[in-house]
Design a protein around this motif. Structure first.
Motif, PDB file in Angstrom:
ATOM      1  N   ARG A 277       9.491   7.652  35.353  1.00  0.00           N
ATOM      2  CA  ARG A 277       9.495   8.042  33.949  1.00  0.00           C
ATOM      3  C   ARG A 277      10.834   8.660  33.554  1.00  0.00           C
ATOM      4  O   ARG A 277      11.409   8.338  32.517  1.00  0.00           O
ATOM      5  CB  ARG A 277       8.378   9.052  33.668  1.00  0.00           C
ATOM      6  N   GLU A 278      11.364   9.543  34.402  1.00  0.00           N
ATOM      7  CA  GLU A 278      12.555  10.299  34.027  1.00  0.00           C
ATOM      8  C   GLU A 278      13.823   9.463  34.050  1.00  0.00           C
ATOM      9  O   GLU A 278      14.744   9.690  33.277  1.00  0.00           O
ATOM     10  CB  GLU A 278      12.740  11.503  34.975  1.00  0.00           C
ATOM     11  N   ILE A 279      13.896   8.467  34.938  1.00  0.00           N
ATOM     12  CA  ILE A 279      15.171   7.834  35.227  1.00  0.00           C
ATOM     13  C   ILE A 279      15.397   6.539  34.459  1.00  0.00           C
ATOM     14  O   ILE A 279      16.529   6.096  34.285  1.00  0.00           O
ATOM     15  CB  ILE A 279      15.278   7.568  36.749  1.00  0.00           C
ATOM     16  N   ALA A 280      14.331   5.891  33.972  1.00  0.00           N
ATOM     17  CA  ALA A 280      14.456   4.533  33.450  1.00  0.00           C
ATOM     18  C   ALA A 280      15.413   4.452  32.262  1.00  0.00           C
ATOM     19  O   ALA A 280      16.270   3.567  32.187  1.00  0.00           O
ATOM     20  CB  ALA A 280      13.078   3.995  33.063  1.00  0.00           C
ATOM     21  N   GLY A 281      15.281   5.372  31.300  1.00  0.00           N
ATOM     22  CA  GLY A 281      16.149   5.324  30.130  1.00  0.00           C
ATOM     23  C   GLY A 281      17.608   5.535  30.479  1.00  0.00           C
ATOM     24  O   GLY A 281      18.499   4.867  29.936  1.00  0.00           O
ATOM     25  N   ARG A 282      17.889   6.451  31.403  1.00  0.00           N
ATOM     26  CA  ARG A 282      19.268   6.711  31.808  1.00  0.00           C
ATOM     27  C   ARG A 282      19.847   5.525  32.568  1.00  0.00           C
ATOM     28  O   ARG A 282      21.042   5.245  32.482  1.00  0.00           O
ATOM     29  CB  ARG A 282      19.321   7.968  32.678  1.00  0.00           C
ATOM     30  N   LEU A 283      18.991   4.838  33.323  1.00  0.00           N
ATOM     31  CA  LEU A 283      19.454   3.677  34.078  1.00  0.00           C
ATOM     32  C   LEU A 283      20.021   2.615  33.146  1.00  0.00           C
ATOM     33  O   LEU A 283      21.078   2.029  33.420  1.00  0.00           O
ATOM     34  CB  LEU A 283      18.297   3.098  34.898  1.00  0.00           C
ATOM     35  N   VAL A 284      19.345   2.356  32.049  1.00  0.00           N
ATOM     36  CA  VAL A 284      19.816   1.354  31.099  1.00  0.00           C
ATOM     37  C   VAL A 284      21.200   1.730  30.578  1.00  0.00           C
ATOM     38  O   VAL A 284      22.106   0.888  30.492  1.00  0.00           O
ATOM     39  CB  VAL A 284      18.814   1.201  29.938  1.00  0.00           C
ATOM     40  N   LYS A 285      21.407   2.999  30.253  1.00  0.00           N
ATOM     41  CA  LYS A 285      22.702   3.440  29.737  1.00  0.00           C
ATOM     42  C   LYS A 285      23.793   3.313  30.794  1.00  0.00           C
ATOM     43  O   LYS A 285      24.922   2.908  30.495  1.00  0.00           O
ATOM     44  CB  LYS A 285      22.604   4.893  29.262  1.00  0.00           C
ATOM     45  N   ARG A 286      23.469   3.641  32.040  1.00  0.00           N
ATOM     46  CA  ARG A 286      24.479   3.591  33.103  1.00  0.00           C
ATOM     47  C   ARG A 286      24.889   2.161  33.416  1.00  0.00           C
ATOM     48  O   ARG A 286      26.072   1.878  33.618  1.00  0.00           O
ATOM     49  CB  ARG A 286      23.940   4.287  34.353  1.00  0.00           C
ATOM     50  N   ALA A 288      24.750  -0.266  31.380  1.00  0.00           N
ATOM     51  CA  ALA A 288      25.445  -0.801  30.206  1.00  0.00           C
ATOM     52  C   ALA A 288      26.939  -0.504  30.261  1.00  0.00           C
ATOM     53  O   ALA A 288      27.730  -1.152  29.566  1.00  0.00           O
ATOM     54  CB  ALA A 288      24.843  -0.222  28.932  1.00  0.00           C
ATOM     55  N   ARG A 289      27.351   0.459  31.089  1.00  0.00           N
ATOM     56  CA  ARG A 289      28.776   0.788  31.218  1.00  0.00           C
ATOM     57  C   ARG A 289      29.532  -0.213  32.088  1.00  0.00           C
ATOM     58  O   ARG A 289      30.767  -0.169  32.144  1.00  0.00           O
ATOM     59  CB  ARG A 289      28.927   2.193  31.814  1.00  0.00           C
ATOM     60  N   LEU A 290      28.822  -1.090  32.784  1.00  0.00           N
ATOM     61  CA  LEU A 290      29.499  -2.100  33.597  1.00  0.00           C
ATOM     62  C   LEU A 290      30.355  -2.985  32.695  1.00  0.00           C
ATOM     63  O   LEU A 290      29.900  -3.470  31.658  1.00  0.00           O
ATOM     64  CB  LEU A 290      28.477  -2.946  34.353  1.00  0.00           C
ATOM     65  N   SER A 291      31.593  -3.218  33.112  1.00  0.00           N
ATOM     66  CA  SER A 291      32.533  -3.963  32.273  1.00  0.00           C
ATOM     67  C   SER A 291      32.452  -5.471  32.476  1.00  0.00           C
ATOM     68  O   SER A 291      33.134  -6.219  31.779  1.00  0.00           O
ATOM     69  CB  SER A 291      33.966  -3.493  32.565  1.00  0.00           C
ATOM     70  N   TYR A 292      31.645  -5.933  33.420  1.00  0.00           N
ATOM     71  CA  TYR A 292      31.507  -7.368  33.654  1.00  0.00           C
ATOM     72  C   TYR A 292      30.876  -8.010  32.420  1.00  0.00           C
ATOM     73  O   TYR A 292      30.013  -7.404  31.768  1.00  0.00           O
ATOM     74  CB  TYR A 292      30.627  -7.604  34.878  1.00  0.00           C
ATOM     75  N   PRO A 361      26.934   3.187  38.859  1.00  0.00           N
ATOM     76  CA  PRO A 361      28.069   2.502  39.498  1.00  0.00           C
ATOM     77  C   PRO A 361      29.352   2.628  38.688  1.00  0.00           C
ATOM     78  O   PRO A 361      29.325   2.860  37.476  1.00  0.00           O
ATOM     79  CB  PRO A 361      27.600   1.047  39.559  1.00  0.00           C
ATOM     80  N   ASP A 362      30.492   2.469  39.382  1.00  0.00           N
ATOM     81  CA  ASP A 362      31.779   2.396  38.696  1.00  0.00           C
ATOM     82  C   ASP A 362      31.742   1.251  37.682  1.00  0.00           C
ATOM     83  O   ASP A 362      31.204   0.175  37.974  1.00  0.00           O
ATOM     84  CB  ASP A 362      32.906   2.137  39.692  1.00  0.00           C
ATOM     85  N   PRO A 363      32.326   1.432  36.506  1.00  0.00           N
ATOM     86  CA  PRO A 363      32.274   0.374  35.487  1.00  0.00           C
ATOM     87  C   PRO A 363      32.861  -0.961  35.940  1.00  0.00           C
ATOM     88  O   PRO A 363      32.377  -2.020  35.544  1.00  0.00           O
ATOM     89  CB  PRO A 363      33.077   0.976  34.328  1.00  0.00           C
TER      90      PRO A 363
END
Length: 646
Positions: A277-286, A288-292, A361-363
């Protein structure tokens, strides 16, 4: 869709040996999909031009580019495909497919290729395909008794949903038995292991009854031997690190790849989730920072069927087009590797990555992975990134955990790689060539450290794993009991991996060779022995403290001095390597905490006792680690760490 409405167009008999059975228009008569969509008003000419430009340098499907960029609606895309291929759009919800036809091809094959045989009518068979340009090639694999095959189209998601609904049990069972019996621990006999352990304990007790000195000396010799081997590995790795220095970042403009991809490949990333519950929303944001390029990213959030908590959380997260949820049906076991085995059939990429729920992960990480694979031959089947923690300052346990991780990922594991040993993989920031992963049978669904096991199987089959200079930050487990539960699962999995691969020692030696076989013994048997026998070594603190000890008055003073010197040297080595591991700007403040590792490692011995007990009672039990308890909500909001432990 009524079968009578299917539009049939004769194929060119010269173009394919299956032309008489696969009804599909000739390629030269088809109008380009982009032109059709523009004429429909579904895509603007400007967006069409950009999509064509992207497709020229990316190994992405034209429709996926349009959908990911939001330049076309899915309904319009498939309406355009239906016009291009002169067929109809099938409604699988109203008319489900014939399960007998599915079984003739296999549900897994259908999922991988985005097709489903729909129904047989009058000696012909209707095939629904989400990628109609592949229909002609796929038709060569269809059974001859299907007769003439007619094409219909439907979105890939609809096809996958129909296949899961019809064949979820067989798919779940297949996910549990991918790895061959000889390399899997699913045949693990807990009773046999318990009897072996009991016999070993009885033998040790008998030795102690005959002579307590002989019994204690036996344990001391084994503990000291494994301590020396592990310390030697750590020392050699540290010397190599000091000589070579920190790795130099790779310049993206460096020389062209030796084995380069003609286009940027699609990368699928598996992210297993369970009660998050706590991590799912933050995972999407993190992520999304991938530059690929997002049209080349295929992020699969893998969720168990009975995990309604995570499913409801993801339903509220507004997932982007390049991120989707895959629900894993119930099975005999409930483990991360089983879930990934099931989800792999749904992946679109030729490169498969694995992240954990709390990863950041690193972007530029995916770019580095793709570049390294392009520079290496097919024998490099796996790339392992480095791990770090973003909540090191939470408490003492998180600080020690961070030092331990830094030592392993920055010094010891690079030393293992340079020594030419087989690398036991970590559970995240892993990237595989899909062909090699499929060849090995994917992950062992019954192994609770499937990553370490897969690293050894890669080496046994002649593949290599390389470390790559990119970092993924995750959440340090910084509560004592959850830490022990997590570490006990790791130790249990290491022990089971060792037991599985040592079933036939000669074959393992033949597969690995003498050098890697020795490394396997040090990394697995040596580490496991240290976890169990560390309390034996701690008893030697009784000598400087003047406390009673079984060897006092029996062991020669010269030998006691030698043992004391060895213990002090290994302690100093641990502290020195730990300080070196946290010597970078980000972690330098942790060097003051390195000496406290002496009080941290006893927790691992407690975890070992729990893990070895579970080997005999519940070997396949996955002790879940809860994430998000001490998470950093936003990387930009992190306060710089203090320069001292105060």
């Amino acid at each position: 869709m009524p079968t009578a409405n299917l539009r049939l167009v004769q194929t060119d008999a010269r173009s394919s040996p299956q032309a008489t059975t696969s009804v599909i228009p000739r390629r030269r008569t088809r109008k380009p999909l982009g032109q059709i969509l523009v004429e429909m008003g579904a895509v603007s000419p400007e967006n069409l031009a950009m999509a064509v430009s992207l497709q020229a340098r990316e190994d992405a499907r034209f429709g996926d580019i349009l959908l990911t960029q939001g330049w076309v609606r899915e309904a319009d895309l498939y309406a355009g495909l239906a016009l291009q291929y002169r067929c109809q759009i099938a409604d699988l919800q109203r008319e489900p497919p014939d399960v007998r036809l599915i079984d003739q091809l296999g549900a897994a094959f259908c999922i991988r290729n985005g097709i489903v045989p729909w129904k047989s009518v009058g000696g012909a068979t209707v095939i629904i395909c989400s990628r109609p340009d592949e229909f002609r090639t796929l038709s060569r694999t269809f059974p001859a008794e299907w007769g003439r095959c007619f094409l219909a189209v439907a979105p890939e998601g609809d096809i996958q949903a129909a296949l899961i609904a019809m064949r979820h049990r067989s798919l779940a069972l297949h996910a549990e038995t991918r790895v061959s019996d000889s390399e899997s621990c699913r045949g693990w006999q807990a009773g046999t292991v318990a009897r072996f352990a009991a016999a070993l304990v009885i033998c040790l007790c008998a030795i102690f009854v005959v002579s307590s000195f002989a019994g204690f000396l036996t344990l001391v010799i084994w503990a000291v031997l494994t301590l020396l081997l592990n310390s030697a590995l750590k020392g050699i790795a540290a010397i190599q690190y000091w000589r070579r220095g920190a790795p130099t970042p790779l310049n993206p403009q460096q020389s062209a790849p030796k084995h380069g991809f003609l286009k940027l490949p699609t990368v699928s990333i598996l992210v297993p989730l369970y009660k998050e519950r706590e991590i799912a929303g933050r995972l999407v944001k993190r992520l999304a920072r991938l530059s690929y390029p997002k049209e080349l990213l295929d992020v699969c959030l893998v969720v168990e069927e009975d995990d309604t908590l995570t499913q409801e959380t993801l339903a509220q997260a507004n997932l982007p087009r390049w991120m989707r949820q895959i629900v894993v049906p119930r099975g005999v076991v409930k483990t991360k590797p089983r879930a990934m085995n099931f989800a792999l059939d749904f992946c679109r990429g030729s490169v498969i990555g694995v992240y954990d729920a709390e990863d950041a992960p690193d972007p530029d990480q995916i770019h580095k992975v793709v570049r390294r694979f392009a520079q290496r031959g097919a024998e490099v089947a796996c790339l392992q990134g480095k791990l770090d923690f973003y909540n090191a300052r939470t408490n003492w346990l998180s600080r020690c955990f961070t030092v331990e991780y830094a030592t392993w990922w920055r010094i010891v594991l690079p030393g293992v790689e340079r020594a030419g040993f087989a690398i036991p993989l970590g559970g995240t920031t892993l990237f595989f060539r899909r062909d090699a992963l499929e060849e090995l049978g994917r992950w062992d669904a019954h192994n609770v450290t499937e990553d370490a096991d897969l690293g050894i199987r890669l080496a046994r089959h002649g593949y290599r794993t390389e470390l790559i200079d990119t970092v993924t930050e995750e959440e340090a487990n910084c509560r004592v009991w959850p830490w022990i539960k997590q570490r006990s699962r790791w130790i249990k999995g290491y022990a089971m991996t060792y037991g599985v691969h040592m079933r036939q020692p000669r074959k393992l030696l033949h597969d690995l060779g003498w050098w890697k076989f020795l490394g396997f013994q040090i990394l697995f048997l040596g580490s496991l022995s240290q976890f169990l026998l560390a309390p034996i070594l701690w008893t030697f603190w009784a000598f400087p403290l003047g406390l009673p000890h079984p060897l006092r008055g029996v062991m020669p003073s010269e030998l006691l001095i030698l043992l004391g010197t060895v213990f002090m040297a290994t302690e100093l080595l641990t502290i020195t390597v730990g300080i070196q591991a946290v010597s970078n700007d980000k972690l330098r403040w942790l060097r003051f905490w390195v000496p406290t590792l002496h009080f941290y490692y006893p927790l691992a011995s407690l975890a070992a006792m729990k893990g070895f007990t579970e080997i005999m009672t519940k070997p396949f039990y996955w002790d879940k680690t809860q994430h998000g308890k001490f998470d950093e909500p936003d990387a930009e909001g992190i306060i710089p760490p203090p320069m001292n432990p105060a």
